[in-house]
Design an enzyme around this catalytic site. Structure first.
Site, PDB file in Angstrom:
ATOM      1  CG  HIS A 269      -2.010  -1.020   1.168  1.00 42.51           C
ATOM      2  ND1 HIS A 269      -3.185  -0.811   0.492  1.00 42.51           N
ATOM      3  CD2 HIS A 269      -2.072  -2.278   1.671  1.00 42.51           C
ATOM      4  CE1 HIS A 269      -3.947  -1.891   0.600  1.00 42.51           C
ATOM      5  NE2 HIS A 269      -3.301  -2.806   1.291  1.00 42.51           N
ATOM      6  CG  ASP A 322      -3.154  -3.785   5.075  1.00 43.75           C
ATOM      7  OD1 ASP A 322      -2.275  -2.916   5.242  1.00 43.75           O
ATOM      8  OD2 ASP A 322      -4.150  -3.611   4.357  1.00 43.75           O
ATOM      9  CD  GLU A 323      -5.454  -5.964   1.260  1.00 42.63           C
ATOM     10  OE1 GLU A 323      -6.389  -6.605   0.780  1.00 42.63           O
ATOM     11  OE2 GLU A 323      -5.375  -4.721   1.194  1.00 42.63           O
ATOM     12  CB  VAL A 324       2.889  -7.535   2.589  1.00 42.08           C
ATOM     13  CG1 VAL A 324       4.268  -7.416   1.968  1.00 42.08           C
ATOM     14  CG2 VAL A 324       2.616  -6.381   3.553  1.00 42.08           C
ATOM     15  CD  GLU A 373      -3.433  -8.612   6.528  1.00 38.67           C
ATOM     16  OE1 GLU A 373      -3.603  -7.856   7.511  1.00 38.67           O
ATOM     17  OE2 GLU A 373      -3.911  -8.402   5.398  1.00 38.67           O
TER      18      GLU A 373
END
Ligand SMILES: *[C@@H]1O[C@H](CO)[C@@H](O)[C@H](O)[C@H]1NC(C)=O
Ligand SMILES: *[C@@H]1O[C@H](CO)[C@@H](O)[C@H](O)[C@H]1NC(C)=O
Ligand SMILES: *[C@@H]1O[C@H](CO)[C@@H](O)[C@H](O)[C@H]1NC(C)=O
Ligand SMILES: *[C@@H]1O[C@H](CO)[C@@H](O)[C@H](O)[C@H]1NC(C)=O
Ligand SMILES: *[C@@H]1O[C@H](CO)[C@@H](O)[C@H](O)[C@H]1NC(C)=O
Length: 529
Positions: A269, A322-324, A373
């Site tokens: 992000h 998050d969301e890596v 996460e």
């Protein structure tokens, strides 16, 4: 007119005073429901010079937080109608001359966990002509003023503001110390007046943290003096915040009892960072996560957090995490080489990145919030000063607090405002302590947050997407568990009333019927939409 008023006032005294049962009378239109409430059935009227008295306070209001809060109280109770009563016709015993506020702590610093309790009493008609508000801190007093404002309504006969159902005694305090709302200024820029309106509306529901998801992949609107090219990643030259703008938002919020939690979401992000500094990207065509192999990446994070620490004084900073998707790291030759040199695979590099960013935040005096996460992947390695921010689903808080870390609940199936098909009833019923029975572990759930992600949100629709559903969550987070409705149908009328109150104050809260952000279905009263 004079005679009518006199007769009316006599009538007031003859009315029998009744006191409601302590607790949750769902017909009392107060939102969120206080801890304990008793009331009668008489009316008082706000005098045209309704005043603030503060004798007996240890608190001196050096920066005018209480005085401004009191002015806002008058504004919000008077905003909906013109008051054109002739006050010289009123019997004095029916007029409330002002409010006497006593604040016990001289300290006006908005610390995390500050005492937000208050006790509000409003007398019956008679000789005692002041309401009384007592609080440990000015921030508790501000909540008391909000509650008072909800007991006021315009009386069309008297053409004046009436405080109904007097006498009142309300004793109140929040259930959770963290009651948040996320806004996202990366997916769409939100102008300052829009953010300020959101902050004002939060105070009506006693929310106390504005989580500012400032930057993301799409744009980097904030000025960072240490790295002045970062905001080259803004959508346009005008869609940016100077550091002075950010400081203004923080101070505007703090004066209203709301802390600002600033977020940089790393290492994913973050591709907008590379517009100004392309070396933060693994490569031109593989732009996130931020390049883990580059020392400059961590220097920039250090610079940002150093600049943050001058503006964002809240105890916590949010570091995302998050969301890596690490595929860029393995695909990019120089990063791949660095990984093998350091004996790391991609998930170890993700852990290395997050923990190193945590250490930088700690060095600037912050405690840390990270998306879940990080906990799910390497929870035992996280700093003990981490608060884990749940979002993926239910049941996470249970695991986080069992591991001895603190948690904020924002499960997306129930508390994401951008999920338009989630109803206010689902927002209301989402219980942060589900399946957590150990009192020590319950303490570690510091609260919850509703998230207004910005992909489809700008100044045109933010208010009606936030409200009224955020209010449903706000009651869950404020009100004592035993006073919460077990069935949301019990609170429909009271929430509808609060929604209409928001409309009267100029907040574009959407109807309750249906899911989020619907238009009114058909002609009809505000109270039945
Ligand atoms: C209010 O009432 C008094 C007494 O009846 C009268 O003298 C005065 O002019 C009135 N004021 C207004 C603003 O109507
Ligand atoms: C307004 O004042 C009148 C008395 O003049 C009273 O009868 C009435 O109950 C009050 N409240 C409302 C909501 O009209
Ligand atoms: C990760 O990103 C790559 C492109 O860089 C993409 O092909 C892949 O599907 C992504 N993986 C996931 C799980 O999203
Ligand atoms: C990375 O290495 C760790 C430790 O050897 C191992 O447990 C993990 O499964 C590896 N992850 C990947 C994605 O290869
Ligand atoms: C709570 O526990 C019950 C029983 O074990 C389970 O069915 C439910 O899914 C749990 N709820 C959450 C949110 O984890």
């Amino acid at each position: 007119m004079g005679k009518m008023v006199q007769n009316f006032c006599l009538g007031l005294f003859l009315q029998v005073l009744a006191v409601a049962a302590i607790g949750m009378d769902q017909h009392l239109n107060i939102w969120p429901m206080p801890k304990s409430v008793s009331h009668g059935y008489n009316n008082l009227y706000l005098s045209n010079d309704f005043e603030l008295k503060t004798e007996g306070s240890k608190y001196v209001d050096a920066s005018g937080i209480l005085k401004d809060g009191f002015s806002r109280l008058i504004e919000i109770v008077e905003v909906a109608h013109v008051i054109d009563s002739n006050f010289s016709h009123f019997d004095h015993s029916a007029l409330l001359q002002g409010m006497h506020v006593v604040i016990l702590s001289p300290n006006d610093e908005l610390q995390y966990g500050v005492d937000e309790s208050y006790k509000l009493s409003i007398p019956a008609p008679g000789n005692e002509v002041y309401a009384h508000l007592e609080a440990q801190t000015v921030y508790g007093a501000l909540h008391g003023l909000q509650t008072f404002s909800q007991l006021c309504q315009f009386n069309f006969t008297m053409r004046v503001i009436e405080v109904h159902k007097v006498p009142w005694t309300i004793i109140d305090q929040p259930r959770f110390s963290y009651r948040g709302l996320l806004i996202d200024t990366s997916r769409h820029y939100q102008p300052l007046p829009v953010i300020k309106n959101v902050i004002d509306s939060m105070t009506f529901a006693k929310l106390n943290v504005l989580h500012w998801h400032i930057v993301d992949s799409q744009s980097f609107p904030l000025e960072i003096p240490s790295y002045p090219k970062l905001w080259d990643g803004a959508y346009s030259v005008s869609e940016r915040y100077t550091t002075a703008d950010a400081a203004e938002i923080v101070s505007y919020a703090e004066r209203r009892g709301i802390n600002v939690l600033a977020e940089i979401d790393v290492p994913g992000h973050a591709s907008s960072w590379g517009i100004g500094y392309p070396s933060l990207w693994p490569s031109m065509d593989c732009q996130q996560p931020l390049d883990v192999s580059n020392e400059f990446t961590f220097k920039v994070i250090d610079g940002i957090l150093s600049d943050f620490s001058k503006i964002f004084k809240f105890r916590f900073v949010h570091l995302g995490g998050d969301e890596v998707n690490t595929s860029c790291w393995v695909k990019t030759p120089h990063v791949k080489k660095w990984l093998s040199k350091h004996g790391m695979n991609e998930s170890q590099a993700y852990e290395y990145f997050v923990l190193r960013a945590q250490k930088i935040a700690l060095s600037h005096g912050y405690e840390i919030v990270n998306w879940e996460e990080t906990f799910n992947n390497f929870g035992s390695k996280l700093s003990r000063k981490t608060v884990v921010h749940n979002w993926l689903g239910g049941g996470v808080a249970e695991q986080v607090v069992a591991a001895g870390l603190r948690c904020i609940v924002s499960n997306q199936d129930k508390w994401y405002l951008d999920h338009l098909d989630t109803t206010w009833q689902e927002f209301y019923m989402n219980e942060p302590l589900t399946n957590i029975t150990n009192p020590k572990q319950q303490q570690l759930v510091i609260g919850g947050e509703v998230c207004m992600w910005g992909e489809h949100i700008d100044g045109s629709d933010i208010e009606q997407t936030i409200w009224p559903r955020a209010a449903a969550a706000a009651e869950r987070l404020w009100t004592a568990y035993d006073n919460l409705a077990k069935d949301p149908r019990q609170v429909t009328g009271r929430l509808a009333h609060f929604r209409c109150l928001l409309n009267r104050r100029g907040v574009a809260a959407a109807p309750l019927a249906g899911p989020g952000r619907v238009a009114p279905l058909e002609p009809g009263s505000c109270y039945v939409q």
